[in-house]
Design an enzyme around this catalytic site. Structure first.
Site, PDB file in Angstrom:
ATOM      1  N   GLY A 138       0.786  -1.227   0.000  1.00 23.71           N
ATOM      2  CA  GLY A 138       0.000   0.000   0.000  1.00 23.71           C
ATOM      3  C   GLY A 138       0.816   1.274   0.000  1.00 23.71           C
ATOM      4  O   GLY A 138       0.365   2.297   0.506  1.00 23.71           O
ATOM      5  N   ASN A 165      -6.743   3.785 -11.809  1.00 24.03           N
ATOM      6  CA  ASN A 165      -5.788   2.723 -11.492  1.00 24.03           C
ATOM      7  C   ASN A 165      -4.391   3.220 -11.808  1.00 24.03           C
ATOM      8  O   ASN A 165      -4.207   4.044 -12.702  1.00 24.03           O
ATOM      9  CB  ASN A 165      -6.083   1.475 -12.340  1.00 24.03           C
ATOM     10  CG  ASN A 165      -5.127   0.328 -12.035  1.00 24.03           C
ATOM     11  OD1 ASN A 165      -4.803   0.064 -10.874  1.00 24.03           O
ATOM     12  ND2 ASN A 165      -4.644  -0.359 -13.075  1.00 24.03           N
ATOM     13  N   ASN A 186       1.460   3.174  -2.543  1.00 24.25           N
ATOM     14  CA  ASN A 186       0.731   4.186  -3.330  1.00 24.25           C
ATOM     15  C   ASN A 186      -0.452   4.738  -2.554  1.00 24.25           C
ATOM     16  O   ASN A 186      -0.727   5.940  -2.591  1.00 24.25           O
ATOM     17  CB  ASN A 186       0.260   3.589  -4.658  1.00 24.25           C
ATOM     18  CG  ASN A 186       1.344   3.630  -5.716  1.00 24.25           C
ATOM     19  OD1 ASN A 186       1.690   4.695  -6.196  1.00 24.25           O
ATOM     20  ND2 ASN A 186       1.885   2.470  -6.052  1.00 24.25           N
ATOM     21  N   THR A 242     -11.636   0.856 -17.255  1.00 26.72           N
ATOM     22  CA  THR A 242     -12.731   0.344 -18.089  1.00 26.72           C
ATOM     23  C   THR A 242     -12.739  -1.171 -17.904  1.00 26.72           C
ATOM     24  O   THR A 242     -11.817  -1.725 -17.293  1.00 26.72           O
ATOM     25  CB  THR A 242     -12.493   0.707 -19.573  1.00 26.72           C
ATOM     26  OG1 THR A 242     -11.274   0.083 -19.993  1.00 26.72           O
ATOM     27  CG2 THR A 242     -12.421   2.199 -19.791  1.00 26.72           C
ATOM     28  N   LEU A 244     -11.409  -6.956 -11.707  1.00 24.22           N
ATOM     29  CA  LEU A 244     -12.809  -6.597 -11.470  1.00 24.22           C
ATOM     30  C   LEU A 244     -13.592  -6.775 -12.766  1.00 24.22           C
ATOM     31  O   LEU A 244     -13.125  -6.393 -13.846  1.00 24.22           O
ATOM     32  CB  LEU A 244     -12.900  -5.150 -10.976  1.00 24.22           C
ATOM     33  CG  LEU A 244     -12.249  -4.909  -9.605  1.00 24.22           C
ATOM     34  CD1 LEU A 244     -12.084  -3.409  -9.356  1.00 24.22           C
ATOM     35  CD2 LEU A 244     -13.061  -5.551  -8.491  1.00 24.22           C
ATOM     36  N   ASP A 266      -6.179  -2.959 -17.629  1.00 29.78           N
ATOM     37  CA  ASP A 266      -5.126  -1.955 -17.822  1.00 29.78           C
ATOM     38  C   ASP A 266      -5.336  -1.133 -19.095  1.00 29.78           C
ATOM     39  O   ASP A 266      -4.392  -0.824 -19.829  1.00 29.78           O
ATOM     40  CB  ASP A 266      -3.731  -2.613 -17.822  1.00 29.78           C
ATOM     41  CG  ASP A 266      -3.446  -3.306 -16.498  1.00 29.78           C
ATOM     42  OD1 ASP A 266      -3.945  -2.836 -15.466  1.00 29.78           O
ATOM     43  OD2 ASP A 266      -2.725  -4.319 -16.502  1.00 29.78           O
TER      44      ASP A 266
HETATM   45  C1  GRF Z   1       2.567  -0.796  -7.846  1.00 27.59           C
HETATM   46  O1  GRF Z   1       3.700  -1.026  -8.627  1.00 27.59           O
HETATM   47  C2  GRF Z   1       1.383  -0.521  -8.733  1.00 27.59           C
HETATM   48  O2  GRF Z   1       1.713   0.159  -9.894  1.00 27.59           O
HETATM   49  C3  GRF Z   1       0.932  -1.897  -9.067  1.00 27.59           C
HETATM   50  O3  GRF Z   1       1.101  -2.636  -7.880  1.00 27.59           O
HETATM   51  C4  GRF Z   1       2.136  -2.041  -7.099  1.00 27.59           C
HETATM   52  C5  GRF Z   1       1.556  -1.738  -5.744  1.00 27.59           C
HETATM   53  O4  GRF Z   1       2.496  -1.286  -4.825  1.00 27.59           O
HETATM   54  N1  GRF Z   1      -0.404  -1.871  -9.585  1.00 27.59           N
HETATM   55  P1  GRF Z   1       2.019  -0.662  -3.439  1.00 27.59           P
HETATM   56  O5  GRF Z   1       1.108  -1.678  -2.758  1.00 27.59           O
HETATM   57  O6  GRF Z   1       1.306   0.619  -3.742  1.00 27.59           O
HETATM   58  O7  GRF Z   1       3.284  -0.460  -2.658  1.00 27.59           O
END
Ligand code: GRF
Length: 196
Positions: free
Chosen positions: A13, A108, A15, A142, A94, A146
């Site tokens: 997590g 996303n 991000n 969508t 999803l 991706d």
């Molecule tokens: C990131 O590289 C994101 O782009 C991908 O999964 C990873 C998640 O990393 N979809 P985090 O859980 O946010 O550290």
């Protein structure tokens, strides 16, 4: 009034954390719930430590029945009256049944310069292809994996000595800048794409 954001995570997590930490002061949105298919996701523990509501819904009891899993998510989400969903390392596909009602309101982040390298192993695939540039993309979700309109991309040069891990680490650092920048604009109604 602030936009109400739900963030979906499956793992560490990082991000999610970058998004939450940006949503303060005059930011036009706030994180109101963190959703995970994994009760043990690091992101869930951090969200709880911040006093943010969490909903952990294990996908495994639902087996192949994605619709039932997604109904459980929808039921859990209802009280939060979300305006925006941010997928941030949510590792379940999803279905259109879930995505379509959220189209235009669900974002996303993907670790490649889309439309290149949809799916997994993006860093290894960029290296195998001999790419000199790599990066990450934030896009509207969508039903196609991706896919969807790109809201922002961050680019980095590929180093000759890069491994998938070293590349992933440098891309992830860019993700932490790109996703908050895109969400801030999106929540204010700006969907014009940005490049970092
Ligand atoms: C990131 O590289 C994101 O782009 C991908 O999964 C990873 C998640 O990393 N979809 P985090 O859980 O946010 O550290």
């Amino acid at each position: 009034m602030n936009k109400r954001v739900g963030i979906f995570v499956s793992g560490g997590g990082s991000n999610m954390r970058a998004l939450v930490e940006d949503m303060v002061d005059d930011h036009p949105a706030r994180a109101v719930v963190i959703v995970s298919n994994n009760e043990n996701a690091g992101g869930i523990a951090w969200a709880r430590s911040q006093g943010i509501a969490t909903e952990a819904i294990d996908h495994r009891p639902f087996g192949e029945d994605r619709t039932a899993f997604e109904s459980a998510i929808n039921n859990a989400l209802e009280p939060y009256e979300l305006d925006i969903i941010c997928l941030a390392g949510f590792m379940r596909v999803l279905t259109a049944g879930f995505v379509t009602p959220w189209q235009g309101r669900m974002l996303n982040i993907h670790p490649s310069l889309l439309p290149k390298y949809k799916g997994l192993r993006t860093h290894a695939r960029a290296l195998e292809a001999g790419d000199t540039e790599h990066g990450c993309s934030v896009h509207l979700v969508t039903p196609a994996l991706d896919d969807g309109p790109i809201l922002g991309q961050a680019r980095i040069p590929v180093d000759p000595d890069d491994t998938p891990d070293s590349l992933a680490a440098r891309v992830l650092a860019k993700e932490h800048v790109l996703y908050p920048a895109v969400l801030r604009r999106f929540a204010a109604g700006d969907t014009s794409p940005i490049t970092l």
